[in-house]
Design an enzyme around this catalytic site. Structure first.
Site, mmCIF file in Angstrom:
data_model
loop_
_atom_site.group_PDB
_atom_site.id
_atom_site.type_symbol
_atom_site.label_atom_id
_atom_site.label_comp_id
_atom_site.label_asym_id
_atom_site.label_seq_id
_atom_site.Cartn_x
_atom_site.Cartn_y
_atom_site.Cartn_z
ATOM 1 N N TYR A 142 0.815 -1.212 0.000
ATOM 2 C CA TYR A 142 0.000 0.000 0.000
ATOM 3 C C TYR A 142 0.854 1.269 0.000
ATOM 4 O O TYR A 142 0.451 2.289 -0.534
ATOM 5 C CB TYR A 142 -0.912 0.032 1.239
ATOM 6 C CG TYR A 142 -2.178 -0.765 1.099
ATOM 7 C CD1 TYR A 142 -2.138 -2.113 0.791
ATOM 8 C CD2 TYR A 142 -3.413 -0.166 1.293
ATOM 9 C CE1 TYR A 142 -3.305 -2.855 0.681
ATOM 10 C CE2 TYR A 142 -4.588 -0.902 1.192
ATOM 11 C CZ TYR A 142 -4.533 -2.242 0.888
ATOM 12 O OH TYR A 142 -5.680 -2.967 0.788
ATOM 13 N N LYS A 192 4.360 -15.216 2.259
ATOM 14 C CA LYS A 192 4.571 -15.925 0.990
ATOM 15 C C LYS A 192 6.080 -16.101 0.869
ATOM 16 O O LYS A 192 6.728 -15.645 -0.081
ATOM 17 C CB LYS A 192 3.964 -15.091 -0.164
ATOM 18 C CG LYS A 192 3.964 -15.775 -1.508
ATOM 19 C CD LYS A 192 3.006 -16.961 -1.624
ATOM 20 C CE LYS A 192 3.208 -17.676 -2.940
ATOM 21 N NZ LYS A 192 2.399 -18.920 -3.041
HETATM 22 C C1 IPM Z 1 -10.231 -2.112 4.008
HETATM 23 C C2 IPM Z 1 -10.542 -1.455 2.687
HETATM 24 C C3 IPM Z 1 -9.465 -0.430 2.389
HETATM 25 C C4 IPM Z 1 -8.145 -1.181 2.301
HETATM 26 C C5 IPM Z 1 -9.719 0.416 1.131
HETATM 27 C C6 IPM Z 1 -11.036 1.147 1.198
HETATM 28 C C7 IPM Z 1 -8.587 1.358 0.855
HETATM 29 O O1 IPM Z 1 -10.649 -2.413 1.691
HETATM 30 O O2 IPM Z 1 -10.163 -1.392 5.016
HETATM 31 O O3 IPM Z 1 -10.067 -3.330 4.039
HETATM 32 O O4 IPM Z 1 -7.807 -1.713 1.230
HETATM 33 O O5 IPM Z 1 -7.435 -1.225 3.296
#
Ligand code: IPM
Ligand code: MG
Length: 365
Positions: A142, A192
């Site tokens: 992320y 993984k």
């Molecule tokens: C979650 C959601 C978020 C994530 C999105 C909305 C960015 O899917 O909290 O699981 O991917 O973390």
């Protein structure tokens, strides 16, 4: 006692379910004599519409000065059809997680006995499943750099990076061990490691941290095998710790055990939760903004209401109040009330507001 929280309803069904969470929180306040001071702010699509940014400095400051943050949901299809958009609603949520240092995302998965027949899975397989995910929330794919898209003479390319430092791994794995100590003392660390270098570091660090927790049994599981095991034998798990993306995917899968995404709560914390110690956190349902259901009085508010229970427990050290709230949810389900997503034959279908009223009514006693 005055307790302060920042409330960010967000997009889609976010405001619908947040209103019910506030209703129930106020019922807790009047029953137990707590004064909750709420400050409302914008995040996500609504913030972009109003300010051009998914998270403004004002909202972030407001969250920092509160004891806890309650968030509805973010996301709007308006942006999904435009992958080139400069800013997206989800950026607001990610900036909040990062900006508030909320690296530990706790997602309990519980099969409610009364809902055991309301899922697509066999009751005999899922009955009794009760485990908790510890998802790393401020690292991995992320946030890793480089993260970009570019043009080459042979077409477009894009990259995301899965980066982890040993410190980031250690602190999240520790949360897993600490929770396991207070539960069945079994920790599954998901990675993984047969393919990814970041997973090999993850596994090494997990083994090193295990030295501090001789009473906890640590097992490593590959993420693909874990995804299978979750539906094959969900009662196998106690505490599961994993990196950001794996945790995102596995928790959506696991939510099906509880019958609906509308049932699962989450807490995002900046440290290890400890009994009797209040810790800053952000609380949100795991579901998204479900824009097609927004404003229709349909959405299930239970996930955010159970998130409020986690908030009472972790950020306000109000374990008894949290327990009362969780029992209120159980009782309303036992009496047969269901929102559309968990509706079954012979049950009473209710909307968002009525579900909130019923739970608040139980809390009031
Ligand atoms: C979650 C959601 C978020 C994530 C999105 C909305 C960015 O899917 O909290 O699981 O991917 O973390
Ligand atoms: Mg998700």
């Amino acid at each position: 006692m005055q307790l302060s929280l920042a409330v960010l309803p967000g997009d889609g069904i976010g405001p619908d379910v947040t209103a019910e969470a506030v209703k129930v929180l106020e019922a807790v306040g009047s029953r137990f004599g707590h004064d909750f001071r709420l400050d409302y702010g914008l995040v996500g699509g609504v913030a972009i519409d109003k300010t051009g940014e998914a998270l403004t400095g004002d909202t972030l400051r407001m969250c920092r000065s509160a004891q806890a943050v309650l968030l509805g949901a973010v996301g709007d299809p308006k942006w999904d059809s435009n992958p080139g958009a400069r800013v997206r609603p989800e950026d607001g949520l990610l900036a909040l997680r990062k900006g508030l240092g909320l690296f530990a995302n706790l997602r309990p998965v519980r099969v409610f006995p009364v809902l055991v027949d309301s899922t697509n899975l066999k009751p005999e397989v899922i009955r009794g499943a009760d485990f908790i995910f510890v998802r790393e929330l401020t690292g991995g794919l992320y946030f890793g750099r480089p993260k970009r898209q570019w043009r080459t003479s042979r077409g477009r390319r894009a990259t995301d990076s899965m980066n982890y430092s040993e410190q980031e791994i250690e602190r999240i794995v520790r949360v897993g061990f600490e929770l396991a100590l207070r539960r069945d003392k079994r920790l599954v660390s998901v990675d993984k490691a047969n393919v990814l270098e970041s997973s090999r570091l993850w596994r090494q660090v997990a083994m090193e941290v295990a030295g501090d927790y001789p009473d906890v049994e640590l097992e490593h599981m590959l993420v693909d095998a874990c995804s299978m095991r979750i539906i094959q034998n969900p009662t196998y798990f106690d505490v599961v710790v994993t990196e950001n993306t794996f945790g995102d995917i596995l928790t959506d899968e696991a939510s099906m055990l509880a019958g609906s995404m509308g049932m699962l709560a989450s807490a995002s914390l900046a440290g290890v939760p400890q009994e009797g110690v209040s810790i800053f956190g952000m609380y949100e349902p795991i579901h998204g903004s479900a824009p097609r259901r927004a404003g229709l009085d349909m959405a299930n508010p239970i996930a955010i209401i159970l998130s409020v229970a986690m908030m009472l427990r972790y950020s306000f050290s109000l374990a008894r109040e949290a327990q009362v709230l969780e029992s209120a949810v159980d009782e309303v389900l036992e009496e047969g009330y269901r929102t559309y997503d968990i509706m079954a034959e012979g049950k009473v279908k209710v909307g968002t507001g009525r579900m909130g009223d019923l739970i608040a009514g139980k809390v009031a006693g």
